[in-house]
Design a protein around this motif. Structure first.
Motif, mmCIF file in Angstrom:
data_model
loop_
_atom_site.group_PDB
_atom_site.id
_atom_site.type_symbol
_atom_site.label_atom_id
_atom_site.label_comp_id
_atom_site.label_asym_id
_atom_site.label_seq_id
_atom_site.Cartn_x
_atom_site.Cartn_y
_atom_site.Cartn_z
ATOM 1 N N SER A 1 -49.775 -11.922 -28.121
ATOM 2 C CA SER A 1 -50.093 -12.313 -26.748
ATOM 3 C C SER A 1 -49.017 -11.829 -25.776
ATOM 4 C CB SER A 1 -50.204 -13.838 -26.643
ATOM 5 O OG SER A 1 -48.927 -14.426 -26.847
ATOM 6 N N CYS B 1 -49.512 -4.056 -20.313
ATOM 7 C CA CYS B 1 -50.866 -3.473 -20.168
ATOM 8 C C CYS B 1 -50.877 -2.011 -20.589
ATOM 9 C CB CYS B 1 -51.346 -3.596 -18.722
ATOM 10 S SG CYS B 1 -51.838 -5.252 -18.279
ATOM 11 N N ASP C 1 -59.711 -3.266 -31.471
ATOM 12 C CA ASP C 1 -59.923 -4.713 -31.457
ATOM 13 C C ASP C 1 -58.646 -5.455 -31.080
ATOM 14 O OD1 ASP C 1 -58.921 -3.812 -33.982
ATOM 15 O OD2 ASP C 1 -59.447 -5.733 -34.894
ATOM 16 N N ARG D 1 -56.252 -4.128 -29.205
ATOM 17 C CA ARG D 1 -56.074 -3.793 -27.791
ATOM 18 C C ARG D 1 -56.803 -4.812 -26.916
ATOM 19 N NH1 ARG D 1 -58.513 1.694 -27.105
ATOM 20 N NH2 ARG D 1 -57.236 2.070 -28.919
ATOM 21 N N LYS D 2 -58.038 -5.099 -27.273
ATOM 22 C CA LYS D 2 -58.846 -6.055 -26.514
ATOM 23 C C LYS D 2 -58.184 -7.433 -26.490
ATOM 24 C CE LYS D 2 -63.319 -8.363 -26.549
ATOM 25 N NZ LYS D 2 -64.505 -8.635 -27.348
ATOM 26 N N ASP D 3 -57.770 -7.927 -27.656
ATOM 27 C CA ASP D 3 -57.132 -9.245 -27.732
ATOM 28 C C ASP D 3 -55.840 -9.297 -26.921
ATOM 29 O OD1 ASP D 3 -59.175 -10.126 -29.377
ATOM 30 O OD2 ASP D 3 -58.020 -9.838 -31.235
ATOM 31 N N LEU E 1 -54.911 -7.372 -24.309
ATOM 32 C CA LEU E 1 -55.166 -7.293 -22.872
ATOM 33 C C LEU E 1 -55.783 -8.584 -22.335
ATOM 34 C CD1 LEU E 1 -56.306 -3.594 -22.657
ATOM 35 C CD2 LEU E 1 -54.169 -4.558 -21.781
ATOM 36 N N GLN E 2 -56.610 -9.250 -23.124
ATOM 37 C CA GLN E 2 -57.204 -10.511 -22.690
ATOM 38 C C GLN E 2 -56.193 -11.653 -22.666
ATOM 39 O OE1 GLN E 2 -60.631 -10.954 -25.259
ATOM 40 N NE2 GLN E 2 -61.953 -9.919 -23.776
ATOM 41 N N SER E 3 -55.061 -11.486 -23.333
ATOM 42 C CA SER E 3 -54.045 -12.539 -23.345
ATOM 43 C C SER E 3 -53.220 -12.583 -22.062
ATOM 44 C CB SER E 3 -53.108 -12.367 -24.547
ATOM 45 O OG SER E 3 -52.194 -11.302 -24.334
ATOM 46 N N SER F 1 -52.882 -13.357 -18.480
ATOM 47 C CA SER F 1 -53.611 -14.155 -17.492
ATOM 48 C C SER F 1 -53.592 -13.472 -16.126
ATOM 49 C CB SER F 1 -52.988 -15.545 -17.367
ATOM 50 O OG SER F 1 -51.719 -15.459 -16.745
ATOM 51 N N GLU F 2 -54.562 -13.835 -15.316
ATOM 52 C CA GLU F 2 -54.606 -13.312 -13.950
ATOM 53 C C GLU F 2 -53.348 -13.721 -13.191
ATOM 54 O OE1 GLU F 2 -57.320 -13.678 -9.914
ATOM 55 O OE2 GLU F 2 -58.191 -14.264 -11.827
#
Length: 175
Positions: A103, A128, A139, A141-143, A145-147, A149-150
């Motif tokens: 994360s 990023c 897979d 990479r996706k996890d 990048l989704q970690s 937060s905005e």
């Protein structure tokens, strides 16, 4: 009052570290030993030949840290940004490719300690950029990048307070 604030922040840092899984905690402690020159990571952390090789690679990659500490851009100008970000992304990509940090929070925790508080504004973009590289499995990479937060990605400012908690290896008998 200042002491109370410092103690509260240290406890918050300890809680954050405790929220990471055991593998992340181990990798962070090992990385701090290597990056800060605290202990001989081979003696302390290598359990087999593969881990010895990974530690050797990490020592080589972390040679960039000294230069990064000295070259953290002090302002928002674009002067010298490509050299700095290129090196930071290369080190970050190495750590993310080890698949031990899952994360942005764990990544940020480690890099604030390796490079100091001044690195905070640069961490979301380095994370990023490194997480989006083709060297990182899709897979994963996706996890990763989704970690992010905005709030972390769009923060209007960052604390300049240096971290106070630096986790270390503790012998099982001493614990």
């Amino acid at each position: 009052m200042a002491t109370t604030g410092t103690v509260s922040m240290t406890i918050a840092e300890m809680r954050e570290f405790a929220s990471f899984d055991a593998g992340e905690q181990r990798y962070i402690r090992r990385s701090l030993d290597i990056g800060l020159g605290r202990q001989d990571a081979f003696k302390l952390w290598a359990r087999d030949a593969a881990e010895s090789a990974a530690i050797r690679s990490q020592y080589v990659t972390y040679q960039e840290l000294k230069g990064l500490r000295e070259d953290v851009p002090a302002d928002t100008s674009f002067d010298k940004i490509e050299g700095f970000m290129g090196k930071l992304m290369r080190v970050a990509a190495f750590d993310l490719a080890q698949e031990r940090l899952s994360s942005f929070s764990a990544f940020r925790f480690l890099y604030e300690r390796l490079l100091g508080a001044d690195i905070r504004p640069w961490l979301p973009s380095a994370f990023c950029g490194a997480a989006a590289l083709p060297q990182i499995r899709p897979d994963r990479r996706k996890d990763l990048l989704q970690s992010l937060s905005e709030a972390a990605a769009t923060a209007p400012g960052w604390s300049d307070r240096e971290p106070s908690f630096y986790p270390e290896f503790i012998e099982a008998e001493a614990a």
